[in-house]
Write an enzyme that holds these catalytic residues in place. Structure first.
Site, PDB file in Angstrom:
ATOM      1  N   ASN A   1       0.862  -1.182   0.000  1.00 15.58           N
ATOM      2  CA  ASN A   1       0.000   0.000   0.000  1.00 15.58           C
ATOM      3  C   ASN A   1       0.900   1.234   0.000  1.00 15.58           C
ATOM      4  O   ASN A   1       1.510   1.557   1.018  1.00 15.58           O
ATOM      5  CB  ASN A   1      -0.890  -0.033   1.254  1.00 15.58           C
ATOM      6  CG  ASN A   1      -1.727   1.216   1.406  1.00 15.58           C
ATOM      7  OD1 ASN A   1      -1.820   2.034   0.484  1.00 15.58           O
ATOM      8  ND2 ASN A   1      -2.339   1.382   2.569  1.00 15.58           N
ATOM      9  N   TRP A   2       0.979   1.887  -1.145  1.00 12.79           N
ATOM     10  CA  TRP A   2       1.884   3.036  -1.258  1.00 12.79           C
ATOM     11  C   TRP A   2       1.310   4.294  -0.620  1.00 12.79           C
ATOM     12  O   TRP A   2       2.004   5.310  -0.524  1.00 12.79           O
ATOM     13  CB  TRP A   2       2.180   3.328  -2.740  1.00 12.79           C
ATOM     14  CG  TRP A   2       2.936   2.254  -3.446  1.00 12.79           C
ATOM     15  CD1 TRP A   2       3.338   1.041  -2.930  1.00 12.79           C
ATOM     16  CD2 TRP A   2       3.395   2.273  -4.802  1.00 12.79           C
ATOM     17  NE1 TRP A   2       4.003   0.315  -3.886  1.00 12.79           N
ATOM     18  CE2 TRP A   2       4.053   1.052  -5.048  1.00 12.79           C
ATOM     19  CE3 TRP A   2       3.299   3.205  -5.841  1.00 12.79           C
ATOM     20  CZ2 TRP A   2       4.625   0.743  -6.279  1.00 12.79           C
ATOM     21  CZ3 TRP A   2       3.868   2.897  -7.072  1.00 12.79           C
ATOM     22  CH2 TRP A   2       4.530   1.678  -7.287  1.00 12.79           C
ATOM     23  N   LYS A   3       0.064   4.279  -0.246  1.00 11.08           N
ATOM     24  CA  LYS A   3      -0.608   5.452   0.331  1.00 11.08           C
ATOM     25  C   LYS A   3      -0.383   6.675  -0.572  1.00 11.08           C
ATOM     26  O   LYS A   3      -0.369   6.535  -1.785  1.00 11.08           O
ATOM     27  CB  LYS A   3      -0.128   5.703   1.762  1.00 11.08           C
ATOM     28  CG  LYS A   3      -0.166   4.437   2.616  1.00 11.08           C
ATOM     29  CD  LYS A   3       0.034   4.685   4.063  1.00 11.08           C
ATOM     30  CE  LYS A   3       0.128   3.352   4.784  1.00 11.08           C
ATOM     31  NZ  LYS A   3       0.068   3.457   6.206  1.00 11.08           N
TER      32      LYS A   3
ATOM     33  N   HIS B   1      -9.604   0.762   5.222  1.00 10.48           N
ATOM     34  CA  HIS B   1      -8.308   1.041   5.853  1.00 10.48           C
ATOM     35  C   HIS B   1      -8.514   1.993   7.033  1.00 10.48           C
ATOM     36  O   HIS B   1      -9.310   2.931   6.952  1.00 10.48           O
ATOM     37  CB  HIS B   1      -7.342   1.649   4.825  1.00 10.48           C
ATOM     38  CG  HIS B   1      -5.925   1.634   5.310  1.00 10.48           C
ATOM     39  ND1 HIS B   1      -5.458   2.541   6.224  1.00 10.48           N
ATOM     40  CD2 HIS B   1      -4.890   0.805   5.031  1.00 10.48           C
ATOM     41  CE1 HIS B   1      -4.187   2.273   6.493  1.00 10.48           C
ATOM     42  NE2 HIS B   1      -3.820   1.213   5.775  1.00 10.48           N
TER      43      HIS B   1
ATOM     44  N   GLU C   1      -6.836   4.390   8.093  1.00  9.04           N
ATOM     45  CA  GLU C   1      -6.607   5.816   7.810  1.00  9.04           C
ATOM     46  C   GLU C   1      -7.844   6.449   7.186  1.00  9.04           C
ATOM     47  O   GLU C   1      -8.156   7.613   7.440  1.00  9.04           O
ATOM     48  CB  GLU C   1      -5.366   5.974   6.909  1.00  9.04           C
ATOM     49  CG  GLU C   1      -4.093   5.706   7.705  1.00  9.04           C
ATOM     50  CD  GLU C   1      -2.907   5.259   6.883  1.00  9.04           C
ATOM     51  OE1 GLU C   1      -2.936   5.372   5.645  1.00  9.04           O
ATOM     52  OE2 GLU C   1      -1.936   4.775   7.494  1.00  9.04           O
TER      53      GLU C   1
ATOM     54  N   GLU D   1      -5.343  -5.424  10.507  1.00 11.30           N
ATOM     55  CA  GLU D   1      -4.330  -4.378  10.694  1.00 11.30           C
ATOM     56  C   GLU D   1      -4.576  -3.657  12.019  1.00 11.30           C
ATOM     57  O   GLU D   1      -5.358  -2.691  12.070  1.00 11.30           O
ATOM     58  CB  GLU D   1      -4.419  -3.356   9.559  1.00 11.30           C
ATOM     59  CG  GLU D   1      -4.162  -3.934   8.188  1.00 11.30           C
ATOM     60  CD  GLU D   1      -3.580  -2.880   7.259  1.00 11.30           C
ATOM     61  OE1 GLU D   1      -2.511  -3.120   6.725  1.00 11.30           O
ATOM     62  OE2 GLU D   1      -4.194  -1.807   7.125  1.00 11.30           O
TER      63      GLU D   1
ATOM     64  N   GLY E   1       2.422   1.879  10.722  1.00 13.19           N
ATOM     65  CA  GLY E   1       3.340   3.005  10.574  1.00 13.19           C
ATOM     66  C   GLY E   1       4.055   3.380  11.863  1.00 13.19           C
ATOM     67  O   GLY E   1       4.671   4.437  11.939  1.00 13.19           O
TER      68      GLY E   1
ATOM     69  N   SER F   1       3.425  -2.573  10.224  1.00 14.91           N
ATOM     70  CA  SER F   1       4.886  -2.614  10.368  1.00 14.91           C
ATOM     71  C   SER F   1       5.485  -3.971   9.981  1.00 14.91           C
ATOM     72  O   SER F   1       6.413  -4.447  10.640  1.00 14.91           O
ATOM     73  CB  SER F   1       5.298  -2.200  11.785  1.00 14.91           C
ATOM     74  OG  SER F   1       4.894  -0.860  12.026  1.00 14.91           O
TER      75      SER F   1
ATOM     76  N   GLY G   1       2.781  -1.327   4.268  1.00 15.34           N
ATOM     77  CA  GLY G   1       2.826   0.093   3.952  1.00 15.34           C
ATOM     78  C   GLY G   1       4.263   0.533   3.676  1.00 15.34           C
ATOM     79  O   GLY G   1       4.807   0.315   2.599  1.00 15.34           O
ATOM     80  N   GLY G   2       4.894   1.116   4.685  1.00 18.97           N
ATOM     81  CA  GLY G   2       6.216   1.726   4.532  1.00 18.97           C
ATOM     82  C   GLY G   2       7.234   0.856   3.805  1.00 18.97           C
ATOM     83  O   GLY G   2       7.936   1.332   2.901  1.00 18.97           O
TER      84      GLY G   2
HETATM   85  C1  PEP Z   1      -0.819  -0.065   6.041  1.00 18.69           C
HETATM   86  O1  PEP Z   1      -0.927   1.123   5.857  1.00 18.69           O
HETATM   87  O2  PEP Z   1      -1.695  -0.819   5.600  1.00 18.69           O
HETATM   88  C2  PEP Z   1       0.347  -0.561   6.787  1.00 18.69           C
HETATM   89  C3  PEP Z   1       0.295  -1.766   7.221  1.00 18.69           C
HETATM   90  O3  PEP Z   1       1.394   0.321   6.970  1.00 18.69           O
HETATM   91  P1  PEP Z   1       2.829  -0.013   7.632  1.00 18.69           P
HETATM   92  O4  PEP Z   1       3.306  -1.322   7.007  1.00 18.69           O
HETATM   93  O5  PEP Z   1       3.694   1.128   7.267  1.00 18.69           O
HETATM   94  O6  PEP Z   1       2.615  -0.190   9.090  1.00 18.69           O
END
Ligand code: PEP
Length: 254
Positions: free
Chosen positions: A11-13, A97, A99, A169, A175, A215, A236-237
């Protein structure tokens, strides 16, 4: 007993320019394991979808959208409908999600409408659920995710539900660099699967893929993905760096 194919979704956000995104896909493509024994998805921003889809070509990398509107068209300035995404060739759409729940007030009911729109268009929702730290500390995290499933998914007939990919999640892990331990992830994934078994029966419970997100990194992916009910990750990251993402893919494929 069904063998579920593992899946890693990035997920590049709201990160990368189109140029950065294309370079990232090029690097991922170059390092993909062969044969590719797991599914790989990247979810770039809307503006990148067409270019990324073309760059991915027939490499095995699939492309997903990060969101869609509930309506097929209309006076919703700035929004993107599921039909527009379908026309581009998208197969998957992330929905629910945390966010979007937090910053765009998406409730379980809104997510339910989006899930319906995605499935009605013949696409696959990657449905996110998970609890905040305070809910976990109050020991109501199981009840919380159970109601997310009940309110956004359990109205679906079994055949439609089987199209859904679930991503657990925990918000406290997204994050933050704090990952759920493999045991915490497995405990919640087993709970989710049992809930699905109670609602739809064993075949469907065994069939549904449940990803872990929060993470996931190159150095913890293998332990997380080796858990019995963890079928891969929503990342994500770490999905923004080709080398890290490829290590995570290798952990799922290997
Ligand atoms: C996400 O945004 O779905 C996520 C899991 O982010 P991160 O891996 O950065 O925690």
């Amino acid at each position: 007993m069904i063998i579920r194919r593992k899946l890693v979704a990035g997920n590049w956000k709201m990160h990368t320019t189109v140029r950065d995104g294309l370079l990232l896909v090029e690097q991922i493509k170059a390092g993909l394991p062969s044969p590719l024994d797991c599914d790989v998805i990247v979810a770039p921003p809307f503006t990148h979808l067409m270019a990324v889809l073309e760059e991915a070509g027939n490499s095995g990398i699939q492309t997903a959208a990060q969101n869609c509107h509930t309506e097929p068209s209309g006076a919703y300035t700035g929004e993107v409908s599921i039909l527009m995404l379908k026309e581009l060739g998208m197969r998957h759409v992330i929905t629910g999600h945390s966010e979007r729940r937090q910053y765009f007030n998406e409730t379980n009911m809104v997510v339910r409408t989006k899930v319906n729109a995605i499935l009605d268009a013949g696409l696959i929702p990657i449905f996110c659920c998970g609890e905040s730290l305070s809910l976990r500390e109050s020991e109501v995290h199981f009840d919380h995710v159970q109601s997310q499933l009940e309110e956004s998914l359990y109205h679906l007939p079994e055949s439609a539900f089987r199209q859904v990919i679930i991503a657990y999640e925990p918000i406290w892990a997204i994050g933050t660099g704090v990952t759920a331990s493999p045991q915490q992830a497995q405990e919640m994934h087993a709970f989710l699967r049992q809930s699905i078994v109670r609602h739809y029966g064993h075949d469907t419970g065994d069939y549904i893929r449940i990803l872990y997100g929060g993470s996931v990194k190159a150095d913890n992916a293998r332990m997380l993905f080796s858990q019995r009910d963890v079928d891969g990750g929503l990342v994500g990251g770490a999905s923004l760096d080709a080398s890290n993402f490829l290590t995570i893919i290798a952990a799922a494929c290997g």
